[in-house]
Design an enzyme around this catalytic site. Structure first.
Site, mmCIF file in Angstrom:
data_model
loop_
_atom_site.group_PDB
_atom_site.id
_atom_site.type_symbol
_atom_site.label_atom_id
_atom_site.label_comp_id
_atom_site.label_asym_id
_atom_site.label_seq_id
_atom_site.Cartn_x
_atom_site.Cartn_y
_atom_site.Cartn_z
ATOM 1 N N GLY A 12 7.548 5.734 -17.484
ATOM 2 C CA GLY A 12 8.110 5.274 -16.218
ATOM 3 C C GLY A 12 7.596 6.106 -15.059
ATOM 4 O O GLY A 12 6.451 6.568 -15.059
ATOM 5 N N SER A 13 8.499 6.329 -14.099
ATOM 6 C CA SER A 13 8.069 6.950 -12.848
ATOM 7 C C SER A 13 7.648 8.398 -12.983
ATOM 8 O O SER A 13 7.000 8.929 -12.078
ATOM 9 C CB SER A 13 9.194 6.849 -11.812
ATOM 10 O OG SER A 13 9.528 5.496 -11.613
ATOM 11 N N THR A 14 8.002 9.049 -14.091
ATOM 12 C CA THR A 14 7.540 10.441 -14.225
ATOM 13 C C THR A 14 6.027 10.485 -14.252
ATOM 14 O O THR A 14 5.427 11.491 -13.894
ATOM 15 C CB THR A 14 8.081 11.121 -15.507
ATOM 16 O OG1 THR A 14 7.743 10.304 -16.635
ATOM 17 C CG2 THR A 14 9.590 11.302 -15.452
ATOM 18 N N PHE A 15 5.415 9.349 -14.651
ATOM 19 C CA PHE A 15 3.949 9.325 -14.710
ATOM 20 C C PHE A 15 3.331 9.387 -13.311
ATOM 21 O O PHE A 15 2.151 9.675 -13.154
ATOM 22 C CB PHE A 15 3.472 8.071 -15.450
ATOM 23 C CG PHE A 15 2.014 8.108 -15.795
ATOM 24 C CD1 PHE A 15 1.561 8.820 -16.908
ATOM 25 C CD2 PHE A 15 1.071 7.475 -14.998
ATOM 26 C CE1 PHE A 15 0.217 8.876 -17.208
ATOM 27 C CE2 PHE A 15 -0.280 7.529 -15.291
ATOM 28 C CZ PHE A 15 -0.711 8.235 -16.410
ATOM 29 N N LYS A 16 4.141 9.097 -12.271
ATOM 30 C CA LYS A 16 3.628 9.114 -10.905
ATOM 31 C C LYS A 16 3.085 10.498 -10.529
ATOM 32 O O LYS A 16 2.249 10.635 -9.626
ATOM 33 C CB LYS A 16 4.715 8.691 -9.921
ATOM 34 C CG LYS A 16 4.972 7.176 -9.988
ATOM 35 C CD LYS A 16 6.210 6.770 -9.220
ATOM 36 C CE LYS A 16 6.499 5.285 -9.412
ATOM 37 N NZ LYS A 16 7.863 4.924 -8.959
#
Lengths: 497, 452
Positions: A224-228
């Site tokens: 999810g957004s942690t990959f940002k």
């Protein structure tokens, strides 16, 4: 009586009989040599030969230690297999130790360090040749883990009854400080070879919650957004963005290239064009980061992801971690989705901890390691862990920019639950939808690092937390995972202070 | 005539050079044998309990007293006897007691070793009795037919008793059980020796000629064949193949030694193969033994776990060159026959290839001394008897050791002196007594009067 001069007498025939007896003896000696010398190894290695197993349990097994304290032990059984494994706090450390069972074998550190623990490792022998001749069995050696007792405790308590995992790393060295997976199991419950051991094992195998799955190492989840954080690092490192506070030129709405689908945001604050990267990270704007991923391009995105440990099928710490995935062949819309941790992107908590740690360590990702040192039973060191770099993911300058982004997330954005008084904390939340039509309970992620306020040193801790299934009604990374990361970081910082 | 006699002279034993009696050599060797046995006993205790068995001194004293007493009797009544016979027997018996004691410790049944010591004492007592009472072995020749009859009775006896492990070879009276076949083998050796000593020339030279074979007359070979067939028949009924094989081997060897006709060996092998094929065809028991011999690990591949042969091979292999040390092995995994037929596997595992070869060497020495005694004797009966008794030991060791080492199919016999079994140890002590007596006569220097 007639006497035949041609016929040999008893002296001769008797000698021949003696020779015959000698031939019988020589045949026996030859066969014995064949069995005991030339073919011995074949017989010794036969799985139906119980001797190897008997020998392996004939002496107490070496121990696994956390800090200075063993978390394992051995107890005399009085059976054919003299000793069996015991665990002081089995469920708490199961994700670190694995199990050593007389029936079911050895896993994790119990498995990778088995030769040392059982005493067969050559390095344990005092006089290797003499010990081999005299068949002296070396006492098992000890394995000192890198685990911090306080961090592990905080991780396990934080996870509680939820299904999830925590991986914590010391960014400067790659030492793994915590490795927790819940629900857990007691490896001591099936260490022996009795019916009760078999029963305990069967029960664990049948449990639909998969208590024996090591979610921190062996399970991947869409990040999810942690990959940002990875996407932002790639955009900065490749010059797609140079100033984190300058407009990025990202359009709104952002239509996925080659489609008519808009990339939607979770907050309406994101719904405007031309946001700067810092704001986009703080609010976790999908449209901006998806756009930046496409601008950076597939190759550079893949390259950055791999520098953090993605696509590495042989990540041994020394226990092998499952392969985290970032596709290497995608069209632009898939790149956009992957850049916000969706599509096929999947990561173990370990690799997401490496992402946070790499950023915290000024761009250098250290190889994660679970073993601090190996010693003989008398305490003398055989091997000492040496930190070594995994990859240089980005320049220290870029790392500084990403650190700033992460600090702002915790300071002003979705990661506020991880704020710690007296410490600078950088983090990133993630709430990954999954299942058919996103019907599953979302995975709540949080990755972060922390250092004492005012310090310019490399942060002493980086953490990744994933909650795969929770009873909570409002499932978000910031709500569920961030407090756990906070308590783990506090445990490490407190230990340092 | 000059040439044959010259050959005969050259082949004769070196002229007697009035050797020392060898009694002091025997004394030293006997003490050494006792010391080795006691050392082994202590080693078992140290390896299992961490300390010497409390009764080690008593055990050593008992063994030493027995051995020294026997040595004394030989010194007194058979002073020219071969000095190696007694020490080898003491050493083998002592090693056997140690290994049985060691296996007792693994089974939790502590009485096999003391029982064996009791039987060994009886064996030694009978050995002493034979040395004391039997002045000249030639007396035995007179009772050869009576002995053969007795052997036959002994062999038939077990048919009236229940089978043990599939073989009707045991006679059980209350708590005691013994294998009559063991005693019968001496009687049979005596009978063969006596009969062949008388008839060897006619067996070799007379008879009708058919193609290239000269067959002996029916009335000469008849009784031998008849008795032999009776024995083998009984043995097949009792499914005691080891003993059948032993008797058969003894018969062929003695026949050859007496007649020097290698044709007998060919006929013997032919008969043996025919018998083996027939029995293998008729008896599933034997068939499975052959299968186990050809594929010792087959039961593992079939998912039935390791059978006895496989377990035995595992034990030998684990011992390697130097062995695990007495008490440190796991040959008890072999199962029920670990103390008897398979006792060699424990020796292989705990004393290693080195220990095993030492044991084979002891047997070879014992056999060699027996053959030497036979060659040195002058009367055909004595010569045949000594060689026959030596061959008995050699064949028995080969059949049982070859079986557990997977060299030949397993047939089941006791390892002389070492394996658990009262009848076996007693019988072997009597064989040693006969060899002692005969070697005394063979080595006795000529009377001074004759020499002059």
């Amino acid at each position: 009586m007639a006497r035949d001069p041609q016929r040999p007498g008893i002296s001769t025939t008797g000698r021949r009989a003696g020779t015959f007896c000698l031939v019988l003896t020589v045949a026996l000696a030859a066969q014995a040599t064949r069995v005991q010398f030339f073919n011995a190894e074949t017989y010794n290695d036969n799985p139906a030969n119980q001797r190897t197993t008997i020998q392996r349990y004939a002496q107490p097994r070496g121990n696994l230690l956390v800090g200075a304290d063993p978390v394992t032990g051995s107890t005399a059984t009085g059976g054919r297999y003299d000793y069996k494994r015991t665990y002081t706090e089995g469920p708490q450390y199961a994700a670190v130790t694995g199990f050593s069972s007389q029936i079911f074998g050895n896993t994790q550190l119990e498995g990778t360090e088995d030769a040392l623990l059982t005493g067969t490792d050559n390095r344990l022998a005092g006089w290797a040749l003499w010990d081999a001749i005299s068949r002296k069995q070396s006492p098992g050696g000890d394995v000192y883990t890198t685990i911090s007792k306080a961090a592990q405790q905080a991780a396990v308590q934080g996870l509680g009854n939820q299904k999830g995992a925590v991986a914590a790393i010391e960014p400067g060295t790659g030492r793994i400080l915590a490795l927790a997976s819940t629900p857990s199991y007691d490896p001591g419950s099936f260490a022996g070879s009795a019916a009760a051991d078999q029963e305990a094992w069967n029960k664990l195998q049948a449990d639909s919650n998969q208590p024996m799955l090591n979610r921190a190492l062996r399970q991947t989840y869409p990040p999810g957004s942690t990959f940002k954080v990875v996407t932002a690092a790639a955009a900065l490192a490749n010059g797609v963005v140079t100033d984190i506070n300058a407009p990025t030129g990202a359009p709104y709405p952002y239509v996925l290239p080659g489609t008519t689908t808009e990339l939607v945001n979770d907050t309406s604050s994101c719904d405007q064009p031309n946001l700067d990267l810092d704001t986009a990270m703080t609010l976790s704007c999908n449209s901006v980061l998806g756009y930046l991923g496409v601008q950076t391009g597939l190759d550079k995105m893949v390259s950055m992801a791999q520098k953090f440990g993605f696509n590495d099928a042989r990540l041994d710490i020394p226990v092998r971690a499952a392969r985290s995935n970032f596709d290497t062949s995608m069209n632009q819309s898939q790149v956009a989705l992957s850049s916000i941790g969706q599509f096929d992107t999947a990561a173990t908590p370990l690799v997401m901890a490496m992402v946070a740690a790499g950023v915290a360590n000024n761009g250098t990702v250290m190889y994660p390691q679970l073993v601090d040192k190996l010693t003989k039973s008398d305490g003398s060191t055989i091997q000492l862990m040496k930190p070594h770099p995994y990859q240089q993911a980005m320049s220290p300058a870029v790392a500084g920019q990403v650190q700033q982004l992460m600090t702002d997330v915790v300071q002003n954005g979705t990661g506020r639950n991880a704020r710690i008084a007296g410490a600078t904390v950088g983090g990133k939340t993630g709430t990954a939808q999954h299942g058919v039509d996103n019907s599953g309970v979302p995975y709540a992620w949080f990755i972060s690092w922390a250092r004492p306020t005012g310090s310019t040193d490399v942060p002493p801790v980086a953490v990744a937390v994933v909650i795969a299934d929770s009873e909570a009604t409002d499932v978000t990374g910031g709500g569920l995972a961030a407090p756990i990361a906070k308590s783990v970081m506090q445990a490490v910082l407190g230990g340092n202070g | 005539m000059a040439t044959p006699s010259a050959v005969a002279t050259a082949r004769r034993e070196p002229a007697p050079r009035r050797p020392g009696s060898g009694r002091n050599t025997e004394l030293v060797l006997v003490l050494g044998a006792v010391a080795i046995a006691v050392f082994g006993y202590v080693e078992v205790g140290v390896n299992i309990d961490g300390q010497a068995p409390p009764d080690a001194a008593g055990y050593g004293a008992a063994l030493g007293a027995l051995a020294l007493f026997t040595h004394g009797v030989i010194r007194w009544k058979a002073r020219y006897a071969d000095p190696l016979l007694l020490p080898i027997a003491v050493l083998l018996n002592g090693v056997g007691l140690v290994v049985i004691y060691r296996l007792d410790r693994a089974t939790g049944r502590n009485h096999a070793a003391p029982t064996q010591l009791l039987w060994s004492t009886l064996g030694v007592a009978l050995c002493v009795a034979v040395v004391l009472l039997l002045r000249d072995h030639k007396i035995l020749q007179r009772y050869a037919y009576l002995g053969a009859l007795g052997a036959l009775v002994l062999l038939v006896l077990p048919i009236f008793f229940p089978p043990v492990y599939g073989s009707r070879i045991w006679v059980t009276v209350g708590p005691l059980s013994f294998q009559p076949g063991e005693f019968a083998k001496i009687l049979l050796a005596v009978f063969f020796a006596a009969y062949l000593a008388v008839h060897r020339d006619s067996l070799a030279l007379t008879g009708r000629r058919i193609w290239r074979w000269e067959l002996p007359r029916g009335r000469v070979i008849g009784p031998v064949l008849l008795i032999w067939v009776a024995f083998v028949g009984v043995l097949v009924l009792e499914t005691d193949l080891g003993t059948s094989l032993l008797f058969f081997g003894l018969f062929v060897v003695m026949l050859y030694v007496a007649t020097a006709r290698s044709g007998w060996i060919a006929i013997g092998l032919l008969l043996a193969s025919a018998a083996a094929v027939t029995v293998g065809w008729l008896s599933p028991h034997v068939h499975s033994r052959v299968q186990d011999w050809l594929h010792p690990l087959g039961s593992i591949a079939a998912g039935q776990g390791a059978n006895q042969i496989a377990q035995s091979l595992f034990a030998f292999a684990w011992g390697g060159l130097l062995g695990e040390g007495l008490g440190n092995g796991h040959s008890i995994l072999i199962g029920f026959a670990a103390k008897s037929d398979f006792i060699l596997a424990t020796i292989g595992e705990e004393l290693g290839l080195v220990g095993l070869l030492a044991v084979f060497l002891l047997y070879a020495l014992l056999v060699g001394r027996g053959i030497r005694t036979g060659i040195a004797l002058t009367d055909p009966f004595g010569r045949l008897l000594a060689i026959g008794l030596a061959a008995l030991i050699a064949i028995q060791v080969f059949v049982v050791a070859g079986g557990v080492l997977d060299l030949i199919p397993l047939t089941g016999l006791t390892l002389p002196f070492i394996a658990q079994g009262g009848s076996s140890v007693v019988t072997n002590w009597i064989i040693v007594a006969l060899l002692v007596r005969m070697s005394d006569i063979a080595r006795r220097p000529p009377l001074p009067a004759r020499e002059a």
